[in-house]
Design a protein around this motif. Sequence first.
Motif, PDB file in Angstrom:
ATOM      1  N   ARG A   1       0.821  -1.214   0.000  1.00 23.73           N
ATOM      2  CA  ARG A   1       0.000   0.000   0.000  1.00 23.73           C
ATOM      3  C   ARG A   1       0.857   1.267   0.000  1.00 23.73           C
ATOM      4  O   ARG A   1       0.519   2.258  -0.684  1.00 23.73           O
ATOM      5  N   ALA A   2       1.948   1.269   0.733  1.00 22.59           N
ATOM      6  CA  ALA A   2       2.759   2.485   0.862  1.00 22.59           C
ATOM      7  C   ALA A   2       3.282   2.971  -0.491  1.00 22.59           C
ATOM      8  O   ALA A   2       3.352   4.177  -0.744  1.00 22.59           O
ATOM      9  N   SER A   3       3.635   2.040  -1.354  1.00 24.23           N
ATOM     10  CA  SER A   3       4.187   2.413  -2.662  1.00 24.23           C
ATOM     11  C   SER A   3       3.176   2.284  -3.795  1.00 24.23           C
ATOM     12  O   SER A   3       3.407   2.781  -4.897  1.00 24.23           O
ATOM     13  N   GLY A   4       2.052   1.594  -3.521  1.00 26.19           N
ATOM     14  CA  GLY A   4       1.065   1.363  -4.564  1.00 26.19           C
ATOM     15  C   GLY A   4       1.539   0.404  -5.632  1.00 26.19           C
ATOM     16  O   GLY A   4       1.038   0.413  -6.757  1.00 26.19           O
ATOM     17  N   LYS A   5       2.514  -0.445  -5.295  1.00 26.89           N
ATOM     18  CA  LYS A   5       3.067  -1.382  -6.269  1.00 26.89           C
ATOM     19  C   LYS A   5       2.762  -2.831  -5.882  1.00 26.89           C
ATOM     20  O   LYS A   5       2.413  -3.123  -4.739  1.00 26.89           O
ATOM     21  N   ILE A   6       2.917  -3.708  -6.871  1.00 28.56           N
ATOM     22  CA  ILE A   6       2.672  -5.134  -6.648  1.00 28.56           C
ATOM     23  C   ILE A   6       3.949  -5.924  -6.893  1.00 28.56           C
ATOM     24  O   ILE A   6       4.646  -5.718  -7.893  1.00 28.56           O
ATOM     25  N   LEU A   7       4.241  -6.832  -5.973  1.00 32.12           N
ATOM     26  CA  LEU A   7       5.379  -7.733  -6.097  1.00 32.12           C
ATOM     27  C   LEU A   7       4.867  -9.141  -6.374  1.00 32.12           C
ATOM     28  O   LEU A   7       3.866  -9.573  -5.793  1.00 32.12           O
ATOM     29  N   ALA A   8       5.552  -9.871  -7.235  1.00 31.31           N
ATOM     30  CA  ALA A   8       5.252 -11.284  -7.472  1.00 31.31           C
ATOM     31  C   ALA A   8       6.236 -12.106  -6.646  1.00 31.31           C
ATOM     32  O   ALA A   8       7.450 -11.972  -6.805  1.00 31.31           O
ATOM     33  N   LEU A   9       5.715 -12.927  -5.735  1.00 29.74           N
ATOM     34  CA  LEU A   9       6.562 -13.689  -4.816  1.00 29.74           C
ATOM     35  C   LEU A   9       6.917 -15.041  -5.417  1.00 29.74           C
ATOM     36  O   LEU A   9       6.037 -15.792  -5.833  1.00 29.74           O
ATOM     37  N   ASP A  10       8.211 -15.355  -5.413  1.00 19.79           N
ATOM     38  CA  ASP A  10       8.644 -16.615  -5.994  1.00 19.79           C
ATOM     39  C   ASP A  10       9.940 -17.072  -5.340  1.00 19.79           C
ATOM     40  O   ASP A  10      10.702 -16.262  -4.793  1.00 19.79           O
ATOM     41  N   THR A  11      10.188 -18.378  -5.376  1.00 18.85           N
ATOM     42  CA  THR A  11      11.448 -18.968  -4.926  1.00 18.85           C
ATOM     43  C   THR A  11      11.783 -20.130  -5.846  1.00 18.85           C
ATOM     44  O   THR A  11      10.940 -20.590  -6.616  1.00 18.85           O
ATOM     45  N   ASP A  12      12.996 -20.636  -5.730  1.00 21.53           N
ATOM     46  CA  ASP A  12      13.397 -21.806  -6.505  1.00 21.53           C
ATOM     47  C   ASP A  12      12.865 -23.075  -5.852  1.00 21.53           C
ATOM     48  O   ASP A  12      12.856 -23.192  -4.625  1.00 21.53           O
ATOM     49  N   GLY A  13      12.466 -24.034  -6.670  1.00 19.55           N
ATOM     50  CA  GLY A  13      12.006 -25.308  -6.129  1.00 19.55           C
ATOM     51  C   GLY A  13      11.112 -26.046  -7.109  1.00 19.55           C
ATOM     52  O   GLY A  13      10.267 -25.429  -7.779  1.00 19.55           O
TER      53      GLY A  13
END
Length: 340
Positions: free
Chosen positions: A238-250
Amino acid sequence: GLEGLNILQKQKFDLVLVDIIMPNLDGFGFIEQFKSKIKNEFIPVILMTGSEDLNTKIKGLNIGADDYLIKPLNENELLARVNSLIRLKKTHDELYEKNKMIQKELSIAQKVQQFIIPKEFDHIQHPKISGRYLPIEDIGGDFFDCYKLGDDTGILIADVTGHGIPAAMVMTMSKMMFGLYASQIDSPSILLSRINNEIRKLILDNQYITAFYLIYDSENKRIRFTNAGHARPLYYRRASGKILALDTDGLFVGIKDDTEYEEKSLNVQEGDRLFLYTDGITEIKNAEREEFGEKRLARYILNNADMKGSAFCDGLLAEVRLFSGGESPNDDIAFLNIEF
């Protein structure tokens, strides 16, 4: 014709022979009314006529006759056709009864699945969690769950390959395993490694599971997460109004023994939102065969940042239906909306 219909309403027959030319109601009208009355029941009808006109034969078969005989009747041919249709009816009736049994068993399985997949998350005070589960068949392979881990919270979403009974069986076993080990293992990556080794012993070679699991640390306002080949969850800051896509290796769960998984962490701020989902929602297509996609999903999250709970979930389903123009989805749809 009418007298014959009245008799058939009062008595059961395995087969009906009907002449085209009859008083009050001809053979065509008889077949139409008879077939409409028996609905899904299969009672074969042989249409008899003295005419060899091809159009008459075609009309009779299109209306619902199962076979056709030219008069004068040959006794051997009549017996052969009657016996053939009686065998067909017997096979049909056996399959019909078996199908009824399968449908009954599917109904029971559906009730069990509805029971084990949570609809409400009132036992989790924070973060606020809402979600939806829409299988394309009576039972499906997508699932999610939340676990109270002392002051922390474990949150899972997963997708078993395939549909129907095989996927539902693996889903049930997997959900039980996650529920068993989530309270014992305080690391998303180690938990997924343990589940992978256990589930490998139980599933078929062509089956696997995609999964995303996180633990929310309420004291430090932080999430630790691991992704095992699942659709990338979207995190709205909310603070930046941006969206992150969460991912890891596996790798997917169930592909290879002793698989190791990466684990990452992310600080959480008040007003943030995390959206977990299976690929059924992003892969649904419109009339032009264009997928809804991750970008449209992210845009919906951004445009509805102030919408909460069920309103957010139902609004997303309405958006997807509008995009698809009523097209039926090809995969189960499941998602969790997590509000910090």
